[in-house]
Design a protein around this motif. Sequence first.
Motif, PDB file in Angstrom:
ATOM      1  N   ALA A  60      43.075  46.883  38.701  1.00  0.00           N
ATOM      2  CA  ALA A  60      42.920  45.710  39.267  1.00  0.00           C
ATOM      3  C   ALA A  60      41.406  45.344  39.372  1.00  0.00           C
ATOM      4  O   ALA A  60      41.238  44.081  39.369  1.00  0.00           O
ATOM      5  CB  ALA A  60      43.385  45.407  40.675  1.00  0.00           C
TER       6      ALA A  60
ATOM      7  N   ARG B 184      35.018  46.210  33.795  1.00  0.00           N
ATOM      8  CA  ARG B 184      35.705  46.763  32.332  1.00  0.00           C
ATOM      9  C   ARG B 184      36.341  47.990  32.596  1.00  0.00           C
ATOM     10  O   ARG B 184      35.701  48.923  33.287  1.00  0.00           O
ATOM     11  CB  ARG B 184      34.498  46.733  31.299  1.00  0.00           C
ATOM     12  CG  ARG B 184      35.109  46.940  30.009  1.00  0.00           C
ATOM     13  CD  ARG B 184      34.036  47.111  28.945  1.00  0.00           C
ATOM     14  NE  ARG B 184      34.791  47.551  27.984  1.00  0.00           N
ATOM     15  CZ  ARG B 184      33.862  48.187  27.138  1.00  0.00           C
ATOM     16  NH1 ARG B 184      32.602  48.258  27.011  1.00  0.00           N
ATOM     17  NH2 ARG B 184      34.463  48.834  25.711  1.00  0.00           N
TER      18      ARG B 184
ATOM     19  N   GLN C  59      39.401  45.196  37.109  1.00  0.00           N
ATOM     20  CA  GLN C  59      39.312  44.001  35.920  1.00  0.00           C
ATOM     21  C   GLN C  59      39.327  42.558  36.271  1.00  0.00           C
ATOM     22  O   GLN C  59      38.539  41.665  35.738  1.00  0.00           O
ATOM     23  CB  GLN C  59      40.215  44.327  34.821  1.00  0.00           C
ATOM     24  CG  GLN C  59      40.186  45.647  34.103  1.00  0.00           C
ATOM     25  CD  GLN C  59      41.313  45.790  33.248  1.00  0.00           C
ATOM     26  OE1 GLN C  59      41.169  45.821  31.831  1.00  0.00           O
ATOM     27  NE2 GLN C  59      42.590  46.147  33.501  1.00  0.00           N
ATOM     28  N   GLU C  60      40.303  42.229  37.485  1.00  0.00           N
ATOM     29  CA  GLU C  60      40.212  41.101  37.956  1.00  0.00           C
ATOM     30  C   GLU C  60      38.967  40.402  38.505  1.00  0.00           C
ATOM     31  O   GLU C  60      38.581  39.465  38.928  1.00  0.00           O
ATOM     32  CB  GLU C  60      41.447  40.766  38.696  1.00  0.00           C
ATOM     33  CG  GLU C  60      42.783  41.113  38.034  1.00  0.00           C
ATOM     34  CD  GLU C  60      42.960  40.408  36.769  1.00  0.00           C
ATOM     35  OE1 GLU C  60      42.554  39.338  36.670  1.00  0.00           O
ATOM     36  OE2 GLU C  60      43.171  40.959  35.598  1.00  0.00           O
ATOM     37  N   LEU C  61      38.030  41.556  38.823  1.00  0.00           N
ATOM     38  CA  LEU C  61      36.927  41.063  39.559  1.00  0.00           C
ATOM     39  C   LEU C  61      35.824  41.327  38.387  1.00  0.00           C
ATOM     40  O   LEU C  61      34.666  41.456  38.804  1.00  0.00           O
ATOM     41  CB  LEU C  61      36.681  42.375  40.736  1.00  0.00           C
ATOM     42  CG  LEU C  61      37.643  42.350  41.786  1.00  0.00           C
ATOM     43  CD1 LEU C  61      37.173  43.184  43.091  1.00  0.00           C
ATOM     44  CD2 LEU C  61      37.851  40.725  42.472  1.00  0.00           C
ATOM     45  N   GLY C  62      36.034  41.408  37.098  1.00  0.00           N
ATOM     46  CA  GLY C  62      35.110  41.377  36.149  1.00  0.00           C
ATOM     47  C   GLY C  62      34.420  43.003  35.814  1.00  0.00           C
ATOM     48  O   GLY C  62      33.582  43.019  35.247  1.00  0.00           O
TER      49      GLY C  62
ATOM     50  N   ARG D  26      33.758  34.200  45.239  1.00  0.00           N
ATOM     51  CA  ARG D  26      34.726  34.385  43.850  1.00  0.00           C
ATOM     52  C   ARG D  26      33.955  33.762  42.582  1.00  0.00           C
ATOM     53  O   ARG D  26      33.970  34.586  41.592  1.00  0.00           O
ATOM     54  CB  ARG D  26      35.910  33.423  44.040  1.00  0.00           C
ATOM     55  CG  ARG D  26      36.619  33.553  45.033  1.00  0.00           C
ATOM     56  CD  ARG D  26      37.424  34.871  45.075  1.00  0.00           C
ATOM     57  NE  ARG D  26      38.180  34.903  43.848  1.00  0.00           N
ATOM     58  CZ  ARG D  26      38.897  36.227  43.610  1.00  0.00           C
ATOM     59  NH1 ARG D  26      39.063  37.081  44.414  1.00  0.00           N
ATOM     60  NH2 ARG D  26      39.702  36.019  42.473  1.00  0.00           N
TER      61      ARG D  26
ATOM     62  N   ARG E 240      41.779  44.370  29.448  1.00  0.00           N
ATOM     63  CA  ARG E 240      41.227  42.879  29.178  1.00  0.00           C
ATOM     64  C   ARG E 240      40.228  43.272  28.255  1.00  0.00           C
ATOM     65  O   ARG E 240      39.242  44.397  28.206  1.00  0.00           O
ATOM     66  CB  ARG E 240      40.654  42.492  30.303  1.00  0.00           C
ATOM     67  CG  ARG E 240      41.524  41.764  31.174  1.00  0.00           C
ATOM     68  CD  ARG E 240      40.883  40.897  32.451  1.00  0.00           C
ATOM     69  NE  ARG E 240      39.814  40.062  32.084  1.00  0.00           N
ATOM     70  CZ  ARG E 240      39.118  39.388  32.856  1.00  0.00           C
ATOM     71  NH1 ARG E 240      39.467  39.451  34.254  1.00  0.00           N
ATOM     72  NH2 ARG E 240      38.156  38.577  32.484  1.00  0.00           N
TER      73      ARG E 240
END
Length: 741
Positions: A213, A220, A215-218, A465, A190
């Motif tokens: 994964a 980098r 990255q899906e939690l912000g 979330r 991302r």
Amino acid sequence: MLGSTHGTLTTDSRRARAIACGERSGPAVHGRPAQVGDLDVSGRPLHAEVPDLDRFFRPHSVAVIGASDAEGRPHSGITRQLADWAQRVGARLHPVHPSRPAVFGVPCVPSVADLPERVDLAVVLVGDPLPVVEELAEAEARFAVVFASGFAETGPAGEEAQRRLAAAVERSGLRLLGPNTNLNAFERFRDDLEGPAIALITQSGHQGRPVFALQELGIRLSHWAPTGNEADLETADFLSYFAEQPEVGAIACYLEGLKDGRSFLLAADRAARRGVPVVAVKVGRTETGARTAASHTGKLTGADAVVDAAFRQFGVIRVDGLDELQDTAALLARAHPPRADGVVVYSISGGTGAHVADLATEAGLRLPVLSEARQAELHQWIPEYLSVANPVDNGGHPVGDERGRKIIDTLLDDPEVGVLICPITGPFPPLSDRLVRDLADAAERTDKLVCVVWGSPVGTEPAYREVLLGSSRVATFRTVGNCLTAVRAHLAHHRFTTGYRSPFDEAPRTPSPSYRKAQALLRPGQQLSEHAAKQLLRAYGIRVPREQLVTSAAAAVRAAGLVGYPVVMKASGARIAHKTELGLVKIGLTSASQVRDAYRELTDIARYEGVSLDGVLVCQMVEQGVEMVVGVTQDELFGPTVTVGLGGVLVEVLRDTVVGVPPFGEEQARDMLAGLRGRALLDGVRGRPPADRDALVEVVLRVQRMALELGDRLAELDINPLMVLPQGQGAVALDALAVCG
């Protein structure tokens, strides 16, 4: 690589091939910065090579050997992913296939020799990569990736195939990733996330998925290096490279084995000098086989203990689970350096706060008691009957209005508090919603660490979330254990790197006079007698008792008079490992008649046991002190290691030892002693005086010097017991065993 067995568990000699990479200045070595090519006294490097991997991760041109777009073929999916990746990084794609005019609309060339330009990166999809690698070397390709399996992970035949592949690479200027690797390096990262990134190194692609994964939690991610069997490029290469990248805030590793222990330490040292945290899962904590060793030290030093020691000395944070790897790397990548090491636990439940405070204290975190003035300030908003000393219990209701933010700000303003941990065991709207908003807002205005443990098993709540995961400043966890592990690692990392001095600064580069004396005492492939082993210790300035080696009862009596009663008598021979068990030691002898009788008894036992003697030692008896063991063993990965611990006849029962991996300095030697469970014995117990800890440290450092200079010519050394006398009186090696390599 899922289900594969990593094929790089043996020690290989690191290539002495330096690649230009724009080195920054390194540690000082004897008055000047260390450079690639500097060697220590044993001929090993003192500086990490940093390969220029820029053209690997961001190539200008990419060749795909064996490219395909045929429906249903595995190579077609790989080719498609590589084509998409090349487009994202702005690289020219060159498919190579002997019978296809084009692949996915891109013109093909029939062979490597027909490539229109020198390629930065070649991806080899064919089953037998060796001929292709040789062709790529002739074409002067910079990097190659080999996906094929069937190499060192499969057994002896595969190991031989990998040796041939490595030799072909060695002869060329090519650098190779693999074999037995995968597409992880070419994943889609991302590009909409900001802040310091995690760089990932894995020897099993599937085991890196949880970190990817993030990255899906912000969180980098910047790079992923799936090293495979490491026929050429290895973990240490990527570790050194990632430590130099300005966007990398932490390096996360999943390791099954290390190709070269020394290279790994040099790379970890580079990261430590730059303050870049390294977090690693290293599998193999349990021993799969017993090692035969003559010395106590050899039996006590397991391979995993050596890995632990190496990691500890160079600041690598070892965790056990992939969830811990995720959470610890994420925190270390993003958190500011701590302003203080104090931790405050803040909750809306007294029971929750007390529980977490217990766990935090057990984890070694410091929970300072807040000052009376600070507690009085908190009681403006929290009822008097609730404890606010630390942990802080607000009773619940204050978090529902403006009082909640004031409490948080007050805690963060305390100069002793560097970390605030707020456990929320379950959502309790609207209180929990307001609480997390206040925590996120407060985190934005402070450079202190704010951690929230969101304990709900659901994980779909907007407070979690949207608010917590939407904050780049709050460190959010799902379990208390992972939170405490990460916070402890964060504080420890910054303590370690503040004022960090590389152990390689102090590594000797030239042999000492002791080394020249010791050389004459070594007997290749043989175990030395106690007398000869003590001569080796004397050569390195390690004190031994007054003693004489005798070959008759009359000579024993004369020696006892010179040494001074009471005396100890011991059989001395090259093949005697443990004299006490054989009855070959007599202690507390106070008269000539006892000495004569002891001499006859010792020689009779030796004849009966079939033990060859070079004589009998008549030794000064030393009683007052703490019995320790100091030894050297050879680790197949890291080379010589030094062990120190509680000694005496119960050494293998107590098993209280700590390992050090040379080189290390005085501070690291003292840290080793601090890691002993029985360290209080050195401080003096039950009215005994403190032991001479300085003398013990000096012996450890002298033994380390011996290990570094003699290298594998000293297979094992066991000083047991080393009697550490009362403070100021030194330490005496009462017994010693040495095995020459």
